[in-house]
Design an enzyme around this catalytic site. Structure first.
Site, PDB file in Angstrom:
ATOM      1  N   TRP A   1       0.856  -1.188   0.000  1.00  0.00           N
ATOM      2  CA  TRP A   1       0.000   0.000   0.000  1.00  0.00           C
ATOM      3  C   TRP A   1       0.894   1.240   0.000  1.00  0.00           C
ATOM      4  CZ3 TRP A   1      -2.070   2.660   4.893  1.00  0.00           C
ATOM      5  CH2 TRP A   1      -3.027   3.624   4.568  1.00  0.00           C
TER       6      TRP A   1
ATOM      7  N   ASP B   1      -0.508  -5.787   9.267  1.00  0.00           N
ATOM      8  CA  ASP B   1      -1.490  -4.728   9.034  1.00  0.00           C
ATOM      9  C   ASP B   1      -2.747  -5.403   8.489  1.00  0.00           C
ATOM     10  OD1 ASP B   1      -2.701  -2.266   8.700  1.00  0.00           O
ATOM     11  OD2 ASP B   1      -1.775  -1.910   6.733  1.00  0.00           O
TER      12      ASP B   1
ATOM     13  N   LYS C   1     -13.062  -0.087   6.591  1.00  0.00           N
ATOM     14  CA  LYS C   1     -13.715  -0.844   5.514  1.00  0.00           C
ATOM     15  C   LYS C   1     -14.802  -1.771   6.045  1.00  0.00           C
ATOM     16  CE  LYS C   1     -10.525   1.208   3.480  1.00  0.00           C
ATOM     17  NZ  LYS C   1      -9.242   1.129   2.933  1.00  0.00           N
TER      18      LYS C   1
END
Ligand SMILES: Cc1ncc(COP(=O)(O)O)c(C=O)c1O
Length: 395
Positions: A128, A209, A244
């Site tokens: 990311w 993560d 999310k």
């Protein structure tokens, strides 16, 4: 003083969103954005979130400060979500609520550097985009390990292990808990097991993560890597996001959990984490965390939330399948089957930056240069246009 500063270019995704907004073509498609979207192109507020917000407004008695840890009920609920309801002994784990997963990453990085100013962290290539500034700007020294082969659209697992075999004891390894961003390609259970062997043999510290728990296969399945490493290693870090899976993007809800060698060390690290929070933003925003805590602790709301999560997951997987089927018709000699083996919102489509530019210019289809797409941009209404457009730039 400010004359010394050089302008910074805007985030590539923000630029893409603006370009898409300014495009007047009715058939335009946004595959770049980083949020969940339903079949109508909306990012809905979950029904369970609305219900919990009603409850919160009605029952909240004070807006007085909470401590730097945030809401302890939230922290406890997230710990259970990550490490399993029945985690036998959680005395080595400590959790603080943070402003989103990004906040967790930054607090974690500051903490790592306080513990070891020369800390090295291995990150997947690619990873990311924000991992690099969030961790690197705190002073963590980043090294890359190979992860994904854009020619074969596979995980480069052997190369990953080979690179990590060169990592030194005490170095950290950043792993995506599930729904790897940007590739969408996750480690299998067998690969996690093999990686856990290497991590324990070499004395590496897993830094996981997990920003999409529940978006790949399910809450427990998606936490496989976190729970495996917790069972196997003396120390680890976990950063979590509710942006999310609860759709709470702008409310900024996340958590940082760390596992220490023993209870006494966990208490010391915990006090340092709270100090870092105090020096950065004092305490996290409360609203979203209180909503999450209520949903997770109310049996009916939790059930309902699980169903909403399953619906989001189902839509993403459905759209993946639809796109692959449509591409089989429009570009039969090209293999897009990898798209169906990815998880979460993102995957690499397998197009070049030049093809990305043509899709944007000629077809009004917006995606980032790497060819990463958000499958939530696909609908039953646009999938044929997409497949036909993608085929048109392949030749
Ligand atoms: C891999 C990964 N980690 C962390 C985050 C952090 O999300 P947030 O700060 O919005 O909770 C994201 C968001 O896109 C992500 O993709």
């Amino acid at each position: 003083m400010f004359e010394t500063l050089e302008p910074k270019s805007p985030d590539a995704i923000l630029k893409l969103i603006a370009e898409h907004q300014n495009d007047a073509r009715a058939e335009k498609v946004d595959l770049g954005v980083g949020v969940y979207r339903d079949a109508d192109g909306k990012t809905p507020i979950l029904k369970t979130v609305k219900k919990a917000e009603h409850w919160l407004v009605g029952s909240q008695a004070s807006k007085a400060y909470l401590g730097s840890r945030g809401d302890i009920v939230f922290c406890d609920a997230i710990e259970k979500l990550l490490f399993a309801e029945g985690a036998e002994d959680n005395s080595r784990i400590s959790t603080v609520q943070t402003p989103g997963g990004s906040g967790a990453l930054r607090v974690a990085a500051e903490l790592v550097v306080r513990a070891n100013p020369d800390a090295v962290m291995w990150v997947s290539d690619p990873t990311w985009n924000n991992h690099v500034p969030l961790l690197g700007e705190a002073g963590v020294k980043l090294r890359a390990y190979p992860y994904y082969d854009t020619d074969s659209n596979r995980i480069l697992f052997d190369a990953m292990l080979e690179a990590l075999a060169a990592a030194k004891e005490g170095e950290l390894i950043l792993l995506h808990g599930c729904c790897h961003n940007p590739t969408g390609m996750d480690l299998s259970v067998a690969q996690w097991d093999q990686l856990a062997d290497l991590v324990t043999e070499r004395g590496l510290i897993p830094f996981i993560d997990i920003a999409y728990q529940g978006f790949a296969e399910g809450l427990d399945e998606d936490a496989y890597g976190v729970r495996l490493m917790y069972d196997r290693v003396p120390e680890m870090v976990v950063t979590q996001s509710c942006s999310k899976n609860f759709g709470l993007y702008r409310d900024r809800v996340g958590a940082l959990s760390f596992v220490a060698r023993d209870e006494a060390t966990a208490k010391t690290v915990d006090s340092q984490a709270l100090y870092v929070v105090r020096t950065m933003y004092s305490l996290p925003p409360d609203h979203g965390g209180a909503v999450v805590a209520h949903i997770l602790n109310d049996a009916d709301l939790r059930e309902e939330w699980l169903a909403e999560l399953a619906e989001m997951r189902g839509r993403m997987n459905g759209m993946r399948k639809l796109l692959v089927e449509a591409l089989q018709k429009t570009a039969p000699e090209h293999d897009f089957s990898h798209v169906e083996h990815t998880s979460g919102m993102f995957c690499y489509l397998g197009v070049t930056p030049e093809q990305v530019a043509r899709l944007k210019q000629d077809r009004g289809i917006y995606l980032v240069d790497s060819g990463r797409i958000n499958v939530c941009g696909i609908t039953e209404g646009n999938v044929e246009y997409l497949a036909e457009s993608i085929a048109s730039v392949l030749y």
